[in-house]
Scaffold this motif. Structure first.
Motif, PDB file in Angstrom:
ATOM      1  N   ALA A 186    -106.131 -92.735   9.740  1.00 21.16           N
ATOM      2  CA  ALA A 186    -104.833 -92.649   9.081  1.00 21.16           C
ATOM      3  C   ALA A 186    -103.713 -92.253  10.040  1.00 21.16           C
ATOM      4  O   ALA A 186    -102.562 -92.689   9.884  1.00 21.16           O
ATOM      5  CB  ALA A 186    -104.899 -91.653   7.921  1.00 21.16           C
ATOM      6  N   SER A 187    -104.036 -91.438  11.039  1.00 22.06           N
ATOM      7  CA  SER A 187    -102.993 -90.990  11.975  1.00 22.06           C
ATOM      8  C   SER A 187    -102.394 -92.157  12.758  1.00 22.06           C
ATOM      9  O   SER A 187    -101.260 -92.067  13.244  1.00 22.06           O
ATOM     10  CB  SER A 187    -103.555 -89.944  12.939  1.00 22.06           C
ATOM     11  N   TYR A 188    -103.123 -93.279  12.868  1.00 16.59           N
ATOM     12  CA  TYR A 188    -102.606 -94.441  13.595  1.00 16.59           C
ATOM     13  C   TYR A 188    -101.442 -95.100  12.854  1.00 16.59           C
ATOM     14  O   TYR A 188    -100.669 -95.851  13.443  1.00 16.59           O
ATOM     15  CB  TYR A 188    -103.705 -95.478  13.809  1.00 16.59           C
ATOM     16  N   TYR A 189    -101.355 -94.842  11.552  1.00 14.16           N
ATOM     17  CA  TYR A 189    -100.293 -95.433  10.747  1.00 14.16           C
ATOM     18  C   TYR A 189     -99.061 -94.518  10.654  1.00 14.16           C
ATOM     19  O   TYR A 189     -98.045 -94.913  10.097  1.00 14.16           O
ATOM     20  CB  TYR A 189    -100.771 -95.686   9.312  1.00 14.16           C
ATOM     21  N   MET A 190     -99.188 -93.303  11.148  1.00 19.96           N
ATOM     22  CA  MET A 190     -98.155 -92.290  10.889  1.00 19.96           C
ATOM     23  C   MET A 190     -97.265 -92.045  12.109  1.00 19.96           C
ATOM     24  O   MET A 190     -97.592 -92.421  13.227  1.00 19.96           O
ATOM     25  CB  MET A 190     -98.824 -90.994  10.424  1.00 19.96           C
ATOM     26  N   THR A 191     -96.171 -91.371  11.847  1.00 18.42           N
ATOM     27  CA  THR A 191     -95.156 -91.138  12.871  1.00 18.42           C
ATOM     28  C   THR A 191     -95.706 -90.349  14.064  1.00 18.42           C
ATOM     29  O   THR A 191     -96.630 -89.542  13.922  1.00 18.42           O
ATOM     30  CB  THR A 191     -93.961 -90.374  12.270  1.00 18.42           C
ATOM     31  N   GLN A 192     -95.108 -90.598  15.222  1.00 18.38           N
ATOM     32  CA  GLN A 192     -95.434 -89.811  16.414  1.00 18.38           C
ATOM     33  C   GLN A 192     -94.404 -88.712  16.655  1.00 18.38           C
ATOM     34  O   GLN A 192     -94.438 -88.034  17.677  1.00 18.38           O
ATOM     35  CB  GLN A 192     -95.531 -90.737  17.625  1.00 18.38           C
ATOM     36  N   LYS A 193     -93.490 -88.549  15.712  1.00 17.81           N
ATOM     37  CA  LYS A 193     -92.483 -87.502  15.816  1.00 17.81           C
ATOM     38  C   LYS A 193     -93.083 -86.150  15.433  1.00 17.81           C
ATOM     39  O   LYS A 193     -94.098 -86.094  14.737  1.00 17.81           O
ATOM     40  CB  LYS A 193     -91.292 -87.829  14.911  1.00 17.81           C
ATOM     41  N   PRO A 194     -92.475 -85.036  15.843  1.00 18.74           N
ATOM     42  CA  PRO A 194     -92.999 -83.700  15.493  1.00 18.74           C
ATOM     43  C   PRO A 194     -92.683 -83.351  14.039  1.00 18.74           C
ATOM     44  O   PRO A 194     -91.749 -82.604  13.752  1.00 18.74           O
ATOM     45  CB  PRO A 194     -92.278 -82.776  16.478  1.00 18.74           C
ATOM     46  N   GLU A 195     -93.472 -83.888  13.125  1.00 18.66           N
ATOM     47  CA  GLU A 195     -93.201 -83.717  11.698  1.00 18.66           C
ATOM     48  C   GLU A 195     -94.461 -83.315  10.929  1.00 18.66           C
ATOM     49  O   GLU A 195     -94.620 -83.641   9.758  1.00 18.66           O
ATOM     50  CB  GLU A 195     -92.607 -84.998  11.121  1.00 18.66           C
ATOM     51  N   TYR A 196     -95.353 -82.602  11.605  1.00 15.98           N
ATOM     52  CA  TYR A 196     -96.619 -82.234  10.979  1.00 15.98           C
ATOM     53  C   TYR A 196     -96.641 -80.745  10.622  1.00 15.98           C
ATOM     54  O   TYR A 196     -95.918 -79.937  11.212  1.00 15.98           O
ATOM     55  CB  TYR A 196     -97.790 -82.621  11.891  1.00 15.98           C
ATOM     56  N   LEU A 197     -97.478 -80.404   9.663  1.00 18.68           N
ATOM     57  CA  LEU A 197     -97.541 -79.049   9.110  1.00 18.68           C
ATOM     58  C   LEU A 197     -97.802 -78.010  10.213  1.00 18.68           C
ATOM     59  O   LEU A 197     -98.756 -78.164  10.984  1.00 18.68           O
ATOM     60  CB  LEU A 197     -98.645 -78.991   8.055  1.00 18.68           C
ATOM     61  N   PRO A 198     -97.005 -76.946  10.294  1.00 19.11           N
ATOM     62  CA  PRO A 198     -97.163 -75.973  11.378  1.00 19.11           C
ATOM     63  C   PRO A 198     -98.163 -74.848  11.094  1.00 19.11           C
ATOM     64  O   PRO A 198     -98.177 -73.837  11.812  1.00 19.11           O
ATOM     65  CB  PRO A 198     -95.745 -75.412  11.531  1.00 19.11           C
ATOM     66  N   VAL A 199     -98.950 -74.971  10.036  1.00 14.67           N
ATOM     67  CA  VAL A 199    -100.014 -74.007   9.735  1.00 14.67           C
ATOM     68  C   VAL A 199    -101.248 -74.792   9.295  1.00 14.67           C
ATOM     69  O   VAL A 199    -101.173 -75.988   9.031  1.00 14.67           O
ATOM     70  CB  VAL A 199     -99.607 -73.020   8.599  1.00 14.67           C
ATOM     71  N   THR A 200    -102.397 -74.123   9.221  1.00 15.79           N
ATOM     72  CA  THR A 200    -103.577 -74.736   8.622  1.00 15.79           C
ATOM     73  C   THR A 200    -103.962 -73.953   7.369  1.00 15.79           C
ATOM     74  O   THR A 200    -103.574 -72.786   7.196  1.00 15.79           O
ATOM     75  CB  THR A 200    -104.774 -74.775   9.590  1.00 15.79           C
ATOM     76  N   LEU A 201    -104.725 -74.590   6.518  1.00 21.06           N
ATOM     77  CA  LEU A 201    -105.077 -74.008   5.223  1.00 21.06           C
ATOM     78  C   LEU A 201    -106.575 -74.097   4.997  1.00 21.06           C
ATOM     79  O   LEU A 201    -107.243 -75.016   5.470  1.00 21.06           O
ATOM     80  CB  LEU A 201    -104.361 -74.768   4.095  1.00 21.06           C
ATOM     81  N   THR A 202    -107.109 -73.131   4.260  1.00 25.79           N
ATOM     82  CA  THR A 202    -108.497 -73.199   3.809  1.00 25.79           C
ATOM     83  C   THR A 202    -108.555 -72.762   2.359  1.00 25.79           C
ATOM     84  O   THR A 202    -107.784 -71.884   1.929  1.00 25.79           O
ATOM     85  CB  THR A 202    -109.411 -72.310   4.683  1.00 25.79           C
TER      86      THR A 202
END
Length: 590
Positions: free
Chosen positions: A196-212
């Motif tokens: 899925a990441s191949y279809y998505m933006t390469q800009k810095p627009e990803y979540l800055p934390v992780t969740l469990t």
């Protein structure tokens, strides 16, 4: 296997640093020497096969990769060479369509890579949905186990309406993922052709934390970020935690109606891709969280995908899991009069002829001798994280824990013994490793295993389902069985036998694998013609050798007698709450 060969180098002006085209026969391995002395993306693609690759530096493997599964998919590797080192890329076919001939392979080195885009119409999505349903109806023996035909008809009617409005491959994938999960089998599989990441933006627009997900609460799982480690995240960009859990669960599948795995797996496995498929990428993230009894709100900028990968790979909860899963099997003393047998998978041997099976048998013999010599009265069987594998291995374990003969199943059947819709069949690596290269070899195999037809069902031969006798020495003390939401397939089959026929106190979470029945034994994978999405399932419906219990209903995994929960402090301290509960019970019994 044919000998690997060196690919010639071809320079392509303007579009890439280097590009080459060649052909790959099933069973062959290509070798390619990267040409660039600078950091580049290496992209490997074929229209005829699903490729995997491995990068070697000075003869030592430094990376394996199989991100994408579709026949026309792309593998992308970011290559950063070190001076004086010799690099080699090996490429092979993990799977191919049954009708395929030698695969044309294109390898490209380039400074940047393009975001993948699909150019599909609503009509093509609807056509793939029709194909998807046809495959399940003709080949999936588990289709109507938990759902009536009226229910299946209803969900497909809704799916067709949604498919008509799909704008892209993500939209359509959501439609058929929902249908896949509705059937109720943890062996079901439906996935995009490319990661899925191949279809998505390469800009810095990803979540800055992780969740469990800890017991229905989303805890912040990263160190060295603004939101404190262990803080309960209440919402992200206005989306409540409960809604995130529910929407994530549609991408993961379980036997029957079991939900614990579906509600937790996405936060362990899907944050890299499915989070953004469902919620999108954003320049800023508004995060509401609870910490020390107070609700706080913070706005944080998005980060790069690579930075998020690093966060996910270094998350706090992962260190405990790595420790838990460090050994495939082990036997340890946990206190006075109590030992623990841990088995984290049944995939380390292919059958009784495998030397690994012989070593495991010797290990179990040594275990039972220790228990007998020390007159141990308490044994923990720890199956946490065990997603299954070879049936002969779980049967071997149970033979040391029971005084009664048992079978793998009451009976097992498939809907066919000649593969339907073979033009869309994918020859997967499991078949290739067993010498099955096409539908003819697969049909021969099926006719040997499932020759007996009764009312449109083909049953497993009796000699493949023999009566299994207990070992000469068996454990007769108190058993404790530890299970979590990841326990599946052969492991949940073992857990059902232990719960059904021993005195075990079952501790943990409901398993993803079923108590009474499941679809297993042999997977088939098909590819949809327009989208390239692959869908698969295990074709054999197995009625397990487990007795009816009042706390076990159809469609459930193995239900623990005692469910465990983890406090915020135990999460921070990485306390093993499963083992803690066993030791508390043992003290109470003394």
């Amino acid at each position: 296997m044919a000998k690997p060969f060196i690919i010639p180098f071809l320079l392509v002006v303007n579009s890439a640093y280097a590009q080459t085209n060649t052909y790959l026969k099933p069973g062959d391995t290509l070798k390619y020497s990267p040409q660039s002395d600078k950091s580049v993306w290496i992209s490997v693609q074929s229209s005829d096969a699903n490729l995997a690759l491995a990068l070697f530096m000075d003869g030592k493997k430094v990376k394996d990769q199989d991100d994408s599964r579709g026949i026309k998919s792309v593998e992308r590797l970011y290559f950063t060479p070190e001076k004086g080192k010799i690099y080699e890329l090996k490429i092979w076919a993990k799977s191919y369509l049954e009708k395929s001939k030698p695969a044309k392979v294109t390898i490209t080195e380039s400074k940047n890579v393009q975001v993948l885009k699909d150019q599909l119409s609503a009509g093509q999505f609807v056509e793939d949905l029709h194909t998807f349903r046809s495959i399940r109806e003709k080949a999936n023996s588990g289709l109507y186990v938990y759902r009536a035909k009226k229910q299946i008809d209803s969900i497909y009617q809704q799916a067709e309406k949604e498919a008509e409005n799909c704008k892209n491959i993500f939209d359509f994938y959501k439609v058929i993922a929902k249908v896949t999960g509705f059937e109720g089998s943890c062996h079901n599989y439906t996935d995009l052709p490319n990661h899925a990441s191949y279809y998505m933006t390469q800009k810095p627009e990803y979540l800055p934390v992780t969740l469990t997900n800890i017991d229905g609460r989303l805890l912040q799982d990263s160190k060295e970020v603004v939101v404190p480690l262990g803080a309960e995240v209440l919402s992200v960009n206005g989306i409540p935690a409960k809604e995130m859990i529910n929407r994530f669960s549609q991408y993961y599948f379980s036997d029957g109606f079991s939900m614990p795995y579906r509600e937790t797996a996405g936060f362990e496995r899907g944050m890299i891709d499915k989070f953004y498929m469902e919620f999108g990428t954003h320049k800023n993230y508004e995060i509401s969280y609870r910490w020390n009894g107070k609700i706080n709100n913070v706005s944080l900028p998005g980060i790069s995908l690579e930075s998020f990968r690093k966060l996910q790979d270094s998350r706090h909860s992962l260190s405990f899991d790595k420790k838990l899963m460090a050994e495939k099997y082990s036997f340890n003393k946990e206190g006075e009069g109590i030992y623990r047998l841990s088995v984290r998978g049944f995939d380390f041997a292919t059958g009784k002829e495998d030397p690994a099976y012989t070593r495991f048998s010797a290990f179990l013999d040594q275990m039972i001798n220790t228990l007998e010599q020390e007159k141990v009265k308490n044994l923990i069987v720890d199956l946490r994280g065990n997603t299954g594998g070879t049936g002969a291995l779980y049967e071997k374990v149970f033979s040391y824990l029971t005084q009664r003969p048992f079978r793998d199943s009451h009976y097992a059947y498939t809907k066919f013994n000649e593969v339907p819709l073979d033009e869309k069949l994918v020859i997967i690596s499991l078949f290739l490793s067993n010498g099955v290269k096409d539908k003819y070899g697969l049909n021969t195999y099926l006719k040997q295993l499932y020759p007996k037809q009764i009312q449109d069902k083909y049953y497993w031969t009796d000699d493949k389902n023999p009566l299994i006798l207990p070992n000469q020495k068996t454990f007769k003390g108190q058993l404790y069985l530890l299970v979590d939401q990841r326990v599946a397939s052969a492991a949940s089959h073992l857990a059902s036998l232990i719960k059904s026929y021993t005195n075990a106190v079952v501790i943990g979470k409901e398993t993803v694998g079923g108590y009474y029945e499941h679809n297993g034994h042999l997977p088939l994978v098909y590819e949809l013609p327009n989208t390239g999405i692959q869908t698969g399932f295990s074709i054999v419906h197995v009625i397990q050798d487990a007795q009816n219990l009042p706390d076990q209903h159809k469609g459930q995994g193995i239900i623990p007698h005692i469910e465990v929960h983890q406090t915020d402090q135990e999460f921070l301290d990485q306390t093993d709450v499963y083992l803690k509960k066993v030791l508390e019970l043992q003290k109470e019994r003394i």
